[in-house]
Design an enzyme around this catalytic site. Structure first.
Site, mmCIF file in Angstrom:
data_model
loop_
_atom_site.group_PDB
_atom_site.id
_atom_site.type_symbol
_atom_site.label_atom_id
_atom_site.label_comp_id
_atom_site.label_asym_id
_atom_site.label_seq_id
_atom_site.Cartn_x
_atom_site.Cartn_y
_atom_site.Cartn_z
ATOM 1 N N MET A 40 30.007 99.199 81.935
ATOM 2 C CA MET A 40 29.053 97.818 81.093
ATOM 3 C C MET A 40 30.468 97.148 81.332
ATOM 4 O O MET A 40 31.403 97.438 81.182
ATOM 5 C CB MET A 40 28.474 97.832 79.901
ATOM 6 N N MET A 51 16.163 99.856 74.191
ATOM 7 C CA MET A 51 17.481 99.518 72.418
ATOM 8 C C MET A 51 16.380 100.165 71.241
ATOM 9 O O MET A 51 15.627 99.739 71.315
ATOM 10 C CB MET A 51 17.853 98.382 72.218
ATOM 11 N N HIS A 79 15.643 96.331 86.537
ATOM 12 C CA HIS A 79 16.747 97.214 85.067
ATOM 13 C C HIS A 79 15.726 97.809 83.999
ATOM 14 O O HIS A 79 15.564 96.129 83.848
ATOM 15 C CB HIS A 79 18.056 96.520 85.654
ATOM 16 N N SER A 137 17.218 92.082 85.986
ATOM 17 C CA SER A 137 17.183 93.105 84.170
ATOM 18 C C SER A 137 15.800 92.479 83.358
ATOM 19 O O SER A 137 15.979 91.247 83.057
ATOM 20 C CB SER A 137 17.875 93.157 82.966
ATOM 21 N N HIS A 167 17.765 101.940 82.044
ATOM 22 C CA HIS A 167 18.780 102.334 81.149
ATOM 23 C C HIS A 167 18.775 102.577 79.796
ATOM 24 O O HIS A 167 18.332 101.687 78.697
ATOM 25 C CB HIS A 167 19.696 100.481 81.647
ATOM 26 N N MET A 182 19.805 102.590 75.965
ATOM 27 C CA MET A 182 20.846 102.668 74.445
ATOM 28 C C MET A 182 20.252 102.710 73.622
ATOM 29 O O MET A 182 20.004 102.296 72.973
ATOM 30 C CB MET A 182 20.910 101.135 74.821
ATOM 31 N N ASP A 200 15.653 98.123 80.301
ATOM 32 C CA ASP A 200 16.849 98.156 79.274
ATOM 33 C C ASP A 200 15.862 99.096 77.812
ATOM 34 O O ASP A 200 15.374 97.241 76.868
ATOM 35 C CB ASP A 200 17.484 96.840 79.067
ATOM 36 N N ASP A 237 26.959 96.289 84.793
ATOM 37 C CA ASP A 237 25.579 95.563 83.916
ATOM 38 C C ASP A 237 26.299 94.412 83.749
ATOM 39 O O ASP A 237 26.753 95.274 81.948
ATOM 40 C CB ASP A 237 24.914 96.937 83.351
#
Ligand code: DX5
Ligand code: ZN
Length: 233
Positions: free
Chosen positions: A136, A36, A32, A7, A65, A67, A34, A174
C-alpha cells in the site's frame, strides 16, 4: 510484462459496465476491486452483489483487495462471485497461513497486503506460498490520496528480496499512482500498478490508460535492452 489494475472505487457507478469495458478495451488486464467493511478501514465500499453483476461484463482478471477484518470468513463467497485472485491484509487476520491455504484450495491466486506502517519483513515468511504481495502506498480506506514516497524504498526492498531468491511473486502497488509517478513505481520494482483516480477522473478512460501503457512499453523496451547487454557480457 507490466499490468494496470484500474480500481473500481473511482468509477462512475451510474455507468459502471460501460466504464469497465472501456478499461478492458484500453488494455487493462486486471480489474481491482476494493472491498471495505467499515471496521478494518473507516469506509464501506461494495461487495458480492456488485461483483456478481459485473462478472459477465468483463474478461479481466478480478483482483479482489479485501480490506476487511477476518477475511477468511468470506473467501468462498468472493470466489463464487468471480474473484480470480484474493488479496487480504496481513494486519486483518490472526492466521495468514490458513487464509492462503484456503484461497488456493478455492482455485484462485493468493495475495498478501501490508499497510504503510507494517515492516516489509513481515511478509517474508509467506513469500514461498503467495502469488502476489500488495504494497500500500497510501493508508487503505479511500481513493484519491497522494502517493507516500516512503513506498519506493519498501518496493525496492521487496523486489531485491524476491529477485535474490528467484521467487515467482508479483509485486502490486496501490494508492496515488498516476502518469507523473508510474515510471518511478515500476522502476522501483512493481509489476502491477493499481490506479483509481488516474484512470477514471479528468480525461477519458482510454486517454488516461494510454499514458500508463506508454510508460509500461518504454520500461519493457529498456528491460529488453539491458537483458541483451547482460547476455553479451
Ligand atoms: C485504497 C484502495 C485503492 C484506491 C486507489 O484503500 O485500496 O485501490 O482506490 O485509488 P487512487 O488511485 O485514486 O489512489
Ligand atoms: Zn486497493
Amino acid at each position: 510484462m507490466y499490468i494496470l489494475a484500474p480500481s473500481l472505487l473511482a468509477a462512475d457507478f451510474n455507468i459502471l459496465g460501460q466504464q469497465i469495458l472501456e478499461t478492458q478495451k484500453a488494455g487493462a488486464k486486471y480489474l481491482h476491486i476494493d472491498v471495505m467493511d467499515g471496521v478494518f478501514v473507516p469506509s464501506i465500499s461494495f461487495g458480492m452483489p456488485l461483483m456478481k453483476s459485473i462478472r459477465g461484463t468483463s474478461e479481466q482478471f478480478f483482483d479482489v483487495h479485501l480490506m476487511i477484518t477476518e477475511p477468511e470468513r468470506y473467501l468462498k463467497e468472493f470466489v463464487e462471485c468471480g474473484a480470480d485472485g484474493i488479496t487480504f491484509h496481513l494486519e486483518a487476520t490472526g492466521c495468514a497461513e490458513k487464509a492462503i491455504e484456503e484461497i488456493h484450495a478455492l482455485g484462485v491466486e493468493a495475495g498478501i497486503s501490508i499497510k504503510p506502517g507494517t515492516p516489509v519483513e513481515a511478509v517474508y515468511p509467506y513469500l514461498d506460498r503467495v502469488e502476489m504481495v500488495l504494497i500500500m502506498s497510501v493508508e487503505p480506506g479511500f481513493g484519491g490520496q497522494p502517493f507516500m514516497p516512503e513506498a519506493y524504498q519498501r518496493i525496492r526492498q521487496l523486489r531485491d528480496y524476491i529477485d535474490e531468491r528467484r521467487l515467482p511473486v508479483k509485486i502490486e502497488v496501490d494508492g496515488g499512482i498516476g502518469k507523473k509517478n508510474v515510471r518511478e513505481v515500476i522502476d522501483a520494482g512493481a509489476d502491477i500498478c493499481v490506479a483509481g483516480s488516474a484512470v477514471f477522473k479528468k480525461r477519458s478512460i482510454s486517454v488516461n490508460i494510454s499514458r500508463f501503457m506508454k510508460a509500461f512499453k518504454e520500461k519493457e523496451e529498456k528491460n529488453r535492452c539491458s537483458d541483451g547487454k547482460d547476455r553479451q557480457k
